[in-house]
Design an enzyme around this catalytic site. Structure first.
Site, mmCIF file in Angstrom:
data_model
loop_
_atom_site.group_PDB
_atom_site.id
_atom_site.type_symbol
_atom_site.label_atom_id
_atom_site.label_comp_id
_atom_site.label_asym_id
_atom_site.label_seq_id
_atom_site.Cartn_x
_atom_site.Cartn_y
_atom_site.Cartn_z
ATOM 1 N N ASP A 7 0.886 -1.155 0.000
ATOM 2 C CA ASP A 7 0.000 0.000 0.000
ATOM 3 C C ASP A 7 0.928 1.209 0.000
ATOM 4 O OD1 ASP A 7 -1.476 1.732 2.701
ATOM 5 O OD2 ASP A 7 -2.296 1.711 0.673
ATOM 6 N N ASP A 9 0.067 5.140 0.887
ATOM 7 C CA ASP A 9 -0.076 6.118 1.977
ATOM 8 C C ASP A 9 -0.139 5.432 3.340
ATOM 9 O OD1 ASP A 9 -2.255 8.148 -0.105
ATOM 10 O OD2 ASP A 9 -0.093 8.062 0.009
ATOM 11 N N ASP A 15 0.768 9.515 5.742
ATOM 12 C CA ASP A 15 -0.597 9.730 5.253
ATOM 13 C C ASP A 15 -1.169 10.957 5.963
ATOM 14 O OD1 ASP A 15 -3.512 7.529 4.773
ATOM 15 O OD2 ASP A 15 -2.925 9.447 3.900
ATOM 16 N N THR A 50 -2.506 1.281 -4.590
ATOM 17 C CA THR A 50 -2.937 2.413 -3.768
ATOM 18 C C THR A 50 -4.278 2.992 -4.192
ATOM 19 O OG1 THR A 50 -2.317 4.658 -3.047
ATOM 20 C CG2 THR A 50 -1.521 3.981 -5.203
ATOM 21 N N SER A 53 -8.633 8.084 -4.176
ATOM 22 C CA SER A 53 -9.948 8.701 -4.418
ATOM 23 C C SER A 53 -9.848 10.225 -4.495
ATOM 24 C CB SER A 53 -10.936 8.311 -3.311
ATOM 25 O OG SER A 53 -10.570 8.921 -2.084
ATOM 26 N N HIS A 91 -10.773 6.131 -8.455
ATOM 27 C CA HIS A 91 -12.233 6.265 -8.334
ATOM 28 C C HIS A 91 -12.666 6.664 -6.914
ATOM 29 C CE1 HIS A 91 -11.458 3.123 -11.512
ATOM 30 N NE2 HIS A 91 -12.036 4.098 -12.196
ATOM 31 N N CYS A 97 -16.329 0.700 -8.601
ATOM 32 C CA CYS A 97 -15.273 0.112 -9.447
ATOM 33 C C CYS A 97 -14.816 -1.213 -8.860
ATOM 34 C CB CYS A 97 -14.087 1.079 -9.537
ATOM 35 S SG CYS A 97 -13.126 1.196 -8.019
ATOM 36 N N CYS A 99 -11.534 -1.850 -8.618
ATOM 37 C CA CYS A 99 -10.125 -1.737 -8.191
ATOM 38 C C CYS A 99 -9.951 -1.137 -6.810
ATOM 39 C CB CYS A 99 -9.308 -0.948 -9.210
ATOM 40 S SG CYS A 99 -10.052 0.531 -9.885
ATOM 41 N N ARG A 100 -10.967 -0.454 -6.287
ATOM 42 C CA ARG A 100 -10.797 0.210 -4.989
ATOM 43 C C ARG A 100 -10.771 -0.797 -3.845
ATOM 44 N NH1 ARG A 100 -11.706 4.902 -1.890
ATOM 45 N NH2 ARG A 100 -12.921 4.465 -0.010
HETATM 46 O O1 LIG Z 1 -3.401 4.027 1.722
HETATM 47 P P1 LIG Z 1 -3.571 4.195 0.220
HETATM 48 O O2 LIG Z 1 -4.520 3.172 -0.371
HETATM 49 O O3 LIG Z 1 -2.208 4.236 -0.521
HETATM 50 O O4 LIG Z 1 -4.208 5.673 -0.026
HETATM 51 C C1 LIG Z 1 -5.136 6.216 0.899
HETATM 52 C C2 LIG Z 1 -5.494 7.573 0.345
HETATM 53 O O5 LIG Z 1 -6.063 7.434 -0.927
HETATM 54 C C3 LIG Z 1 -6.535 8.284 1.168
HETATM 55 O O6 LIG Z 1 -7.626 7.397 1.366
HETATM 56 C C4 LIG Z 1 -8.724 8.084 1.994
HETATM 57 O O7 LIG Z 1 -9.787 7.158 2.129
HETATM 58 P P2 LIG Z 1 -11.076 7.269 1.129
HETATM 59 O O8 LIG Z 1 -10.541 6.930 -0.271
HETATM 60 O O9 LIG Z 1 -11.589 8.676 1.228
HETATM 61 O O10 LIG Z 1 -12.034 6.209 1.658
HETATM 62 C C5 LIG Z 1 -8.328 8.602 3.376
HETATM 63 O O11 LIG Z 1 -8.043 7.492 4.212
HETATM 64 C C6 LIG Z 1 -7.080 9.475 3.274
HETATM 65 O O12 LIG Z 1 -6.609 9.785 4.566
HETATM 66 C C7 LIG Z 1 -5.989 8.773 2.506
HETATM 67 O O13 LIG Z 1 -4.903 9.676 2.267
HETATM 68 MG MG LIG Z 2 -2.681 3.313 3.385
HETATM 69 ZN ZN LIG Z 3 -11.141 1.952 -8.872
#
Ligand SMILES: O=P(O)(O)OC[C@@H](O)[C@H]1O[C@@H](OP(=O)(O)O)[C@@H](O)[C@@H](O)[C@@H]1O
Ligand SMILES: [Mg+2]
Ligand SMILES: [Zn+2]
Length: 175
Positions: A7, A9, A15, A50, A53, A91, A97, A99-100
């Site tokens: 992963d 972030d 993050d 990763t 969104s 997305h 989707c 992929c999320r």
């Molecule tokens: O940890 P990875 O997957 O690399 O990326 C996480 C980020 O896309 C963001 O994902 C968001 O969740 P939502 O997408 O809003 O549910 C939040 O948790 C943010 O704090 C975070 O920076």
């Molecule tokens: Mg993360």
């Molecule tokens: Zn996606």
């Protein structure tokens, strides 16, 4: 092949609940760049999956995301290592989707890219969705305590999850 999927972030870089919206906000967690470089020099292929969104939410353009990933590659290359395939989900949570995370679409895309089976492959994350995505494809869920990891741990995690302090500890374990 020795494949490790990360992963981003909260595992590679810090993050933020406000998302990582610019190259300036993309700050490696201490030891993570070195860990990736050491792993790749030891024969590991290090891929990344990763959720992003923030793209769908309009917080930052794709060009900024690509710049972050170029910086990641550059920093690891400076240490003599390399980063493998990077897959992201641009997305929003309501787009349905495949992929999320916690859906395993990105993990499957990485398996397809390398033509490998994901069973037992370590997927390292800081959020519950990361662990669930791993389990969905028979990969090994691995939690790090960086990023949202401590919070995730407190909420309760799947029993077969491996737990490490950070990515550097994982590199020490695997090398
Ligand atoms: O940890 P990875 O997957 O690399 O990326 C996480 C980020 O896309 C963001 O994902 C968001 O969740 P939502 O997408 O809003 O549910 C939040 O948790 C943010 O704090 C975070 O920076
Ligand atoms: Mg993360
Ligand atoms: Zn996606």
């Amino acid at each position: 092949m020795k494949l490790l999927i990360l992963d981003r972030d909260g595992v590679i870089n810090h993050d933020s609940d406000a998302y990582i919206k610019s190259l300036e906000e993309w700050i490696p967690i201490p030891g993570s760049i070195e860990a990736i470089a050491q792993l790749s020099k030891a024969g590991w292929t290090v891929a990344v999956a990763t959720n992003q969104s923030g793209i769908a939410r309009g917080y930052y353009p794709l060009s900024t995301l690509e710049a972050m990933h170029a910086r990641l590659r550059e920093l690891v290359a400076e240490q003599g290592g390399e980063v493998g395939h990077i897959v992201y989900c641009p997305h929003g949570p309501d787009e349905g989707c495949e992929c999320r995370k916690p859906k395993p679409g990105m993990l499957r895309a990485i398996a397809e890219y390398y033509q490998v089976d994901l069973r037992g492959v370590w997927f390292v994350g800081d959020s519950t969705g990361d662990l669930e995505a791993a389990l969905a494809v028979g990969a090994q869920p691995v939690l790090v305590k960086t990023g949202k990891g401590e919070k995730t741990l407190k909420k309760g995690i799947p029993e077969k999850t491996l737990i490490f302090d950070d990515l550097a500890a994982i590199a020490r374990e695997l090398i």
